[in-house]
Design a protein around this motif. Sequence first.
Motif, PDB file in Angstrom:
ATOM      1  N   GLU A 463      12.922  65.898  19.335  1.00  0.00           N
ATOM      2  CA  GLU A 463      12.141  66.788  20.205  1.00  0.00           C
ATOM      3  C   GLU A 463      11.074  65.944  20.899  1.00  0.00           C
ATOM      4  N   VAL A 464      11.109  65.937  22.221  1.00  0.00           N
ATOM      5  CA  VAL A 464      10.160  65.119  22.983  1.00  0.00           C
ATOM      6  C   VAL A 464       9.134  66.024  23.655  1.00  0.00           C
ATOM      7  N   HIS A 465       7.876  65.595  23.626  1.00  0.00           N
ATOM      8  CA  HIS A 465       6.818  66.295  24.363  1.00  0.00           C
ATOM      9  C   HIS A 465       6.272  65.338  25.409  1.00  0.00           C
ATOM     10  N   ALA A 466       6.101  65.824  26.618  1.00  0.00           N
ATOM     11  CA  ALA A 466       5.545  64.977  27.683  1.00  0.00           C
ATOM     12  C   ALA A 466       4.454  65.749  28.404  1.00  0.00           C
ATOM     13  N   ILE A 467       3.375  65.049  28.759  1.00  0.00           N
ATOM     14  CA  ILE A 467       2.329  65.685  29.577  1.00  0.00           C
ATOM     15  C   ILE A 467       2.274  64.944  30.908  1.00  0.00           C
ATOM     16  N   LEU A 468       2.396  65.672  31.998  1.00  0.00           N
ATOM     17  CA  LEU A 468       2.329  65.073  33.335  1.00  0.00           C
ATOM     18  C   LEU A 468       1.069  65.519  34.047  1.00  0.00           C
ATOM     19  N   ARG A 469       0.550  64.633  34.863  1.00  0.00           N
ATOM     20  CA  ARG A 469      -0.625  64.990  35.683  1.00  0.00           C
ATOM     21  C   ARG A 469      -0.307  64.757  37.155  1.00  0.00           C
ATOM     22  N   GLN A 470      -0.767  65.658  37.981  1.00  0.00           N
ATOM     23  CA  GLN A 470      -0.718  65.452  39.424  1.00  0.00           C
ATOM     24  C   GLN A 470      -2.061  65.952  39.943  1.00  0.00           C
ATOM     25  N   GLY A 471      -2.909  65.038  40.370  1.00  0.00           N
ATOM     26  CA  GLY A 471      -4.252  65.411  40.807  1.00  0.00           C
ATOM     27  C   GLY A 471      -4.986  66.115  39.687  1.00  0.00           C
ATOM     28  N   GLU A 472      -5.491  67.324  39.963  1.00  0.00           N
ATOM     29  CA  GLU A 472      -6.280  68.041  38.945  1.00  0.00           C
ATOM     30  C   GLU A 472      -5.412  68.857  37.986  1.00  0.00           C
ATOM     31  N   TYR A 473      -4.111  68.913  38.251  1.00  0.00           N
ATOM     32  CA  TYR A 473      -3.235  69.735  37.411  1.00  0.00           C
ATOM     33  C   TYR A 473      -2.538  68.915  36.343  1.00  0.00           C
ATOM     34  N   THR A 474      -2.423  69.502  35.152  1.00  0.00           N
ATOM     35  CA  THR A 474      -1.605  68.862  34.120  1.00  0.00           C
ATOM     36  C   THR A 474      -0.655  69.913  33.557  1.00  0.00           C
ATOM     37  N   ALA A 475       0.464  69.461  33.045  1.00  0.00           N
ATOM     38  CA  ALA A 475       1.394  70.408  32.408  1.00  0.00           C
ATOM     39  C   ALA A 475       2.136  69.699  31.291  1.00  0.00           C
ATOM     40  N   ARG A 476       2.466  70.485  30.261  1.00  0.00           N
ATOM     41  CA  ARG A 476       3.213  69.954  29.125  1.00  0.00           C
ATOM     42  C   ARG A 476       4.662  70.389  29.210  1.00  0.00           C
ATOM     43  N   GLY A 477       5.572  69.495  28.830  1.00  0.00           N
ATOM     44  CA  GLY A 477       6.986  69.875  28.797  1.00  0.00           C
ATOM     45  C   GLY A 477       7.603  69.474  27.481  1.00  0.00           C
ATOM     46  N   ARG A 478       8.731  70.094  27.175  1.00  0.00           N
ATOM     47  CA  ARG A 478       9.390  69.842  25.898  1.00  0.00           C
ATOM     48  C   ARG A 478      10.886  69.781  26.123  1.00  0.00           C
ATOM     49  N   GLY A 479      11.553  68.883  25.414  1.00  0.00           N
ATOM     50  CA  GLY A 479      13.013  68.819  25.525  1.00  0.00           C
ATOM     51  C   GLY A 479      13.605  68.427  24.194  1.00  0.00           C
ATOM     52  N   THR A 480      14.755  69.014  23.872  1.00  0.00           N
ATOM     53  CA  THR A 480      15.418  68.652  22.615  1.00  0.00           C
ATOM     54  C   THR A 480      16.871  68.293  22.883  1.00  0.00           C
ATOM     55  N   SER A 481      17.356  67.372  22.088  1.00  0.00           N
ATOM     56  CA  SER A 481      18.760  66.973  22.185  1.00  0.00           C
ATOM     57  C   SER A 481      19.081  66.097  20.980  1.00  0.00           C
ATOM     58  N   THR A 482      20.373  65.938  20.710  1.00  0.00           N
ATOM     59  CA  THR A 482      20.742  65.001  19.644  1.00  0.00           C
ATOM     60  C   THR A 482      20.554  63.570  20.147  1.00  0.00           C
ATOM     61  N   ASP A 483      20.356  63.406  21.457  1.00  0.00           N
ATOM     62  CA  ASP A 483      20.093  62.086  22.020  1.00  0.00           C
ATOM     63  C   ASP A 483      18.664  62.053  22.556  1.00  0.00           C
ATOM     64  N   ILE A 484      17.879  61.076  22.120  1.00  0.00           N
ATOM     65  CA  ILE A 484      16.459  61.096  22.494  1.00  0.00           C
ATOM     66  C   ILE A 484      16.233  60.771  23.974  1.00  0.00           C
ATOM     67  N   LEU A 485      17.197  60.079  24.599  1.00  0.00           N
ATOM     68  CA  LEU A 485      17.021  59.800  26.034  1.00  0.00           C
ATOM     69  C   LEU A 485      17.206  61.087  26.834  1.00  0.00           C
ATOM     70  N   GLU A 486      18.205  61.860  26.430  1.00  0.00           N
ATOM     71  CA  GLU A 486      18.410  63.156  27.117  1.00  0.00           C
ATOM     72  C   GLU A 486      17.212  64.074  26.848  1.00  0.00           C
ATOM     73  N   ALA A 487      16.726  64.059  25.603  1.00  0.00           N
ATOM     74  CA  ALA A 487      15.553  64.895  25.268  1.00  0.00           C
ATOM     75  C   ALA A 487      14.359  64.479  26.122  1.00  0.00           C
ATOM     76  N   SER A 488      14.200  63.159  26.347  1.00  0.00           N
ATOM     77  CA  SER A 488      13.083  62.663  27.159  1.00  0.00           C
ATOM     78  C   SER A 488      13.206  63.176  28.599  1.00  0.00           C
ATOM     79  N   ALA A 489      14.423  63.084  29.147  1.00  0.00           N
ATOM     80  CA  ALA A 489      14.628  63.556  30.526  1.00  0.00           C
ATOM     81  C   ALA A 489      14.323  65.047  30.619  1.00  0.00           C
ATOM     82  N   LYS A 490      14.785  65.811  29.631  1.00  0.00           N
ATOM     83  CA  LYS A 490      14.564  67.271  29.657  1.00  0.00           C
ATOM     84  C   LYS A 490      13.069  67.591  29.595  1.00  0.00           C
ATOM     85  N   ALA A 491      12.333  66.864  28.719  1.00  0.00           N
ATOM     86  CA  ALA A 491      10.897  67.135  28.566  1.00  0.00           C
ATOM     87  C   ALA A 491      10.157  66.821  29.867  1.00  0.00           C
TER      88      ALA A 491
END
Length: 514
Positions: A463-491
């Motif tokens: 399960e991957v968690h990613a936080i992205l920022r664009q200017g003043e906005y931030t957002a969290r995303g999450r992705g799961t997969s049996t493959d961590i690269l796919e989970a990373s892309a999804k998050a």
Amino acid sequence: MRKIWVLDTTLRDGEQSPGVSLTSTEKVEIALQLQKLGVDRIETGFPATSPGEISSMQEIAKQVTQATLVGFARSKEQDIDAVREALRGAEDACLHLFLATSPIHRQHKLRMDKEKVLETAAAAIRYGRKYFSKVEFSAEDASRTELDFICEVVDMAIRAGATVVNLPDTVGYASPDQFGEMFRVVKQQVHSIEKIQLSTHCHDDLGMATANTLAAIRNGVDQFEGTINGIGERAGNTPIEEVVLALDTRKELYQAHTSLVLEELYATSRLVSKRTGMSVPGNKAIVGANAFSHESGIHQDGMLKERTTYEIVSPERIGVKTSKLVLGKHSGRHAFKEKLADMGFDALTEEQLQEAFHKFKALTDKKKQVLDEDLFVLMDESRDVSPRIYTLDSIQVSYGNQSVPVASIRLSKQDGTAIDEVAMGNGSVDAIFNAIDKASGEEVELEDYSIQSVTYGKDAQGEVHAILRQGEYTARGRGTSTDILEASAKAYIDALNKLLGRKKVYARGNITIS
Ligand code: KIV
Ligand code: ZN
């Protein structure tokens, strides 16, 4: 045993956690679960901050009918009018007004003397009472306010018509003895105190939110405020699950109870964690993954002989099912349905069940045993209603320790078009993120990235968690997969979708309050 009212502020104070931005549909989903949990009052937002906040509060008001819905406002007429608009359709509504009372806030933030604070708050409460039969007044930073002035403030609020008076530890500064003493004195000295409900609201900056809340309860408050998993500004708010379990486990001490359906706590905790993207630490009291695990041999031996040797709360009490039925490749639709029902997913339509079953079958091709945690993830994904501007269609990564990693991805857009991109990176994950950036054309910054396994074993899902920022906005995303690269892309894509969705829907003002 007296009843303690619970005001949940996950959707207001909780949503003020950095990087958390819930869509209207996610807020409704959480509010419905809070209703199922049995909280008495749900604070659904701070409507003066944005039109988006007003519309999500209106949406909640259409669907949540069993709890009192609370709208937050500064002691200003325009904020009160915004709450009127946001809660117009509510079955039972309450206005929640606040004004700071401590010397630090009076001098530096408000530039008001004591008289002006009393006058401003009284005028706002009177104005609020014209439109709401229930008005809560919060003396912000009460724990750092002179005790005699707090008594004056409470007296003023009662005279002006407040029905609940809340004394918060806004900056998490209080210590239990001193905090409890404040309530004891207020109850003893304020005339007509019995006309209102006294409430408390704590923050966890020194790790004492739960202890302070319990001290307030011991000293007579009628209501406490908190959030699920303790999320909120800075170090967060009082975790509701901790206080209600303390009251339940130590009945003889507190002589108080709440109306919460404790068996719904685990499901509520999971939902809030998934939708906010704020994972619950393994060692978190009550709802952490390790809260019921016993590692040491001596403890295990004790547990086998008699559970109460080391277990003061059973997992079943908060709705954790300990069924050992494990599903796999050969499990059929019937067993799958039974298992889901056992886990609380018993209201699925035929179509939802069919879709979930397909996903389950796909998972069994990659994973030998499908455990409860895998099913929770699968069901969370099926119920996920967050906006999807981009979806991941396919991904391919080429990696070698002597060569530069390259990622090729295909994203599809909401309008059905597909975008193919290829990019290099410092590592495989970096290459994937670069390819997604090229495909979306958005300039975003990765603020945080973390990965953990959902269950155990080599074939466990990541399960991957990613936080992205664009200017003043931030957002969290999450992705799961049996493959961590796919989970990373999804998050990454999940966070990007939330960031872009949020930019469109909300232009949240810069008014914040803890
Ligand atoms: O922390 C706080 O004081 C609050 C309000 C109740 C004013 O969130
Ligand atoms: Zn707060």
